[in-house]
Motif scaffolding. Structure first.
Motif, PDB file in Angstrom:
ATOM      1  N   LEU A 201       0.592  -1.253   0.152  1.00 35.35           N
ATOM      2  CA  LEU A 201      -0.214   0.045  -0.117  1.00 35.35           C
ATOM      3  C   LEU A 201       0.830   1.250   0.037  1.00 35.35           C
ATOM      4  N   ASP A 202       2.131   1.145   0.053  1.00 38.07           N
ATOM      5  CA  ASP A 202       3.107   2.302   0.266  1.00 38.07           C
ATOM      6  C   ASP A 202       3.207   3.318  -0.867  1.00 38.07           C
ATOM      7  N   LYS A 203       3.169   2.747  -2.053  1.00 34.98           N
ATOM      8  CA  LYS A 203       3.315   3.499  -3.234  1.00 34.98           C
ATOM      9  C   LYS A 203       2.064   4.177  -3.333  1.00 34.98           C
ATOM     10  N   LEU A 204       0.879   3.591  -3.268  1.00 36.36           N
ATOM     11  CA  LEU A 204      -0.502   4.416  -3.521  1.00 36.36           C
ATOM     12  C   LEU A 204      -0.527   5.496  -2.652  1.00 36.36           C
ATOM     13  N   LEU A 245      -4.083   6.222  -2.563  1.00 39.25           N
ATOM     14  CA  LEU A 245      -4.895   5.288  -1.724  1.00 39.25           C
ATOM     15  C   LEU A 245      -6.200   5.669  -1.487  1.00 39.25           C
ATOM     16  N   GLY A 246      -6.341   6.822  -0.971  1.00 36.07           N
ATOM     17  CA  GLY A 246      -7.593   7.622  -0.640  1.00 36.07           C
ATOM     18  C   GLY A 246      -8.692   7.276  -1.765  1.00 36.07           C
ATOM     19  N   TYR A 427     -12.388  14.305   8.266  1.00 37.38           N
ATOM     20  CA  TYR A 427     -11.145  13.464   7.992  1.00 37.38           C
ATOM     21  C   TYR A 427      -9.974  14.263   7.563  1.00 37.38           C
ATOM     22  N   PRO A 428      -8.653  13.855   7.943  1.00 37.59           N
ATOM     23  CA  PRO A 428      -7.553  14.892   7.792  1.00 37.59           C
ATOM     24  C   PRO A 428      -7.358  14.963   6.135  1.00 37.59           C
ATOM     25  N   LYS A 429      -6.705  16.015   5.718  1.00 39.00           N
ATOM     26  CA  LYS A 429      -6.582  16.103   4.279  1.00 39.00           C
ATOM     27  C   LYS A 429      -5.439  15.120   3.958  1.00 39.00           C
ATOM     28  N   LEU A 430      -5.972  14.215   2.900  1.00 38.57           N
ATOM     29  CA  LEU A 430      -5.225  13.058   2.499  1.00 38.57           C
ATOM     30  C   LEU A 430      -4.221  13.275   1.640  1.00 38.57           C
ATOM     31  N   ARG A 431      -2.989  13.967   1.932  1.00 41.43           N
ATOM     32  CA  ARG A 431      -1.943  14.320   1.106  1.00 41.43           C
ATOM     33  C   ARG A 431      -0.982  13.245   1.128  1.00 41.43           C
TER      34      ARG A 431
END
Length: 477
Positions: A201-204, A245-246, A427-431
């Motif tokens: 999941l790291d690269k996404l 990922l998000g 939710y947090p901003k998914l940067r």
């Protein structure tokens, strides 16, 4: 400090959905080292706190485990109910049974085995979402409308977006299959980065969605009209503001389910099963370390806003920690995390088809779920019918980045009986997050992520029925 092994899945997902933060000191503990604690305080009675109580109790009381030990669990929450963002309100339906409308955390997917298995264990009835039609609105017209004939939908999608839906679905399945391996894995992880790398999941999580879609060569029109529509309604973000990922999570919500009369009942069931002592309407303000002396392990004192103090062997933080003073614990300063503010507006009344350029004679085929693209003239993120009432009215839920003013509601509805509003720091901003190698280095607690404090970690509340839960359910006429 380490992520509680009993809650590693929810902790991993929560960490992906937060900004990069300071690394906490790592403490590696074996399974045996986690068990000797006899008293545990869990701060937070939402999904994280309830599931921690449930799985911890199951593990420590199971005769099959060599670590069976007497224990007590206390759950604190500043609210007057269990469930966190899972809450409902009741709507009176003339001549029929009252309806329950989910306010937050309204669905879960069938692939979420923890939720589906818990619902089954507690005898709760799960149901799929109503199979009603969806349309995509660009501010002036519907660019795509679902039909009751699925093959016609497929043809229209292929004609407009080419093979991009099929191509992206292949990548979604690969990602989902990797994550679902976790349910079968006996592995325990001491870091989010290790979890992310292990399940690919790291690269996404290290790249913005729009850039990732370019890499996959997804049709830009499909990205704008489907991918971005999904990220907007689920995370309040356009594709150039959210990591891939998000975006993939928003597109993987097939087979969505709800619990009849409210998803919060799952978490009431979990805490009831754990035999935990529950302290609602109780805000924790301070956690202090008490040294045990000699070779005795330290303990932790919990202090509430009313001055009440109790001492525990282990503390689990399952709530945002900004308002808690961790005295003398040597924790790193918690970084500020930017959150998305989402305005949720519930309206009982009759939607005005003319707002969407739909003639009265076609009003009976008006779509139940309207999602929007990011284009000029769009005045809300989504509008969705939650219930159809016996008197011809509907209850609709609208998401928007700002408050919906009365003049807009006047144009959106032919008539309104009432309006209810809820503003979320949703939710947090998914940067994108990640280190030099592209692997997530996210170890900071946020939102529903659990943290265990302890050198050696390891009056009952019964499961409420829906009727018993009405005492903390808002009622709308």
């Amino acid at each position: 400090m380490r992520i509680d092994y009993l809650s590693r899945a929810s902790a991993a997902v929560a960490a992906f959905f937060a900004a990069p933060s300071a690394q906490q000191p790592e403490v590696r503990s074996s399974l045996k080292e986690l068990v000797p604690s006899k008293s545990v305080a869990i701060i937070g009675a939402g999904a994280a706190g309830a599931s921690t109580a449930y799985y911890l109790h199951n593990f420590l009381q199971s005769p099959q485990t060599p670590y069976h030990v007497d224990h007590s669990i206390t759950v604190y929450d500043q609210n007057n109910r269990i469930g966190g963002r899972c809450s409902v309100f009741r709507v009176q339906n003339p001549g029929q049974r009252d309806e329950f409308i989910e306010v937050g955390a309204s669905i879960f997917v069938q692939a979420n085995k923890h939720m589906t298995e818990a619902a089954s264990e507690f005898g709760l009835e799960s149901k799929p979402l109503d199979d009603e039609l969806m349309a995509i609105w660009n501010g002036s017209e519907f660019v795509f409308e679902e039909s009751t004939w699925k093959y016609w939908n497929l043809f229209k999608g292929l004609r407009r977006w080419g093979l991009s839906p099929i191509k992206l679905r292949k990548h979604l399945k690969q990602t989902a299959d990797g994550l679902l391996e976790f349910y079968k894995s006996p592995e325990v992880f001491d870091s989010i980065s290790a979890f992310a790398e292990r399940f690919r999941l790291d690269k996404l999580a290290a790249v913005f969605s729009d850039k990732y879609m370019e890499i996959l060569q997804i049709n830009p029109l499909y990205v704008q009209e489907v991918v971005e529509v999904a990220t907007r309604v689920n995370y309040g973000s356009n594709v150039d503001k959210i990591h891939a990922l998000g975006a993939f999570v928003t597109l993987a919500s097939n087979d969505a389910l709800q619990i009849k009369d409210g998803n919060f009942q799952i978490f009431e069931g979990m805490i009831g099963h754990s035999k935990a002592k529950v302290k609602l309407n109780t805000k924790v303000t301070k956690v202090r370390k008490i040294n045990g002396g000699l070779d005795a392990p330290p303990k932790f004192e919990v202090e509430t806003a009313t001055g009440e103090k109790e001492v525990y062997d282990t503390i689990v933080i399952a709530t945002p920690i900004a308002d808690i003073d961790f005295e003398d614990l040597g924790l790193h300063e918690v970084p500020k995390v930017p959150y998305r503010t989402i305005h949720t507006t519930f309206v009982r009344g009759k939607v005005n088809p003319a707002y969407f350029n739909v003639s009265p004679e076609k009003a009976d085929k008006f779509p139940a779920h309207i999602l929007t693209t990011y284009t000029e003239g769009v005045e809300f993120t989504s509008l969705s019918i939650q219930r159809r009432l016996s008197n011809g009215e509907t209850v609709t839920k609208i998401f928007s980045p700002n408050k919906l003013e009365e003049d807009l509601l006047d144009r959106l509805y032919q008539s309104r009986t009432w309006v209810k509003r809820k503003v979320w720091k949703a939710y947090p901003k998914l940067r994108p997050v990640g280190g030099e190698s592209g692997v997530l280095e996210q170890e900071q607690q946020q939102g529903q992520e659990q943290i265990v404090l302890g050198e050696t970690s390891k009056e009952n509340i019964k499961t409420s029925t829906a009727q018993e839960a009405w005492g903390h359910v808002e009622v709308a006429p």
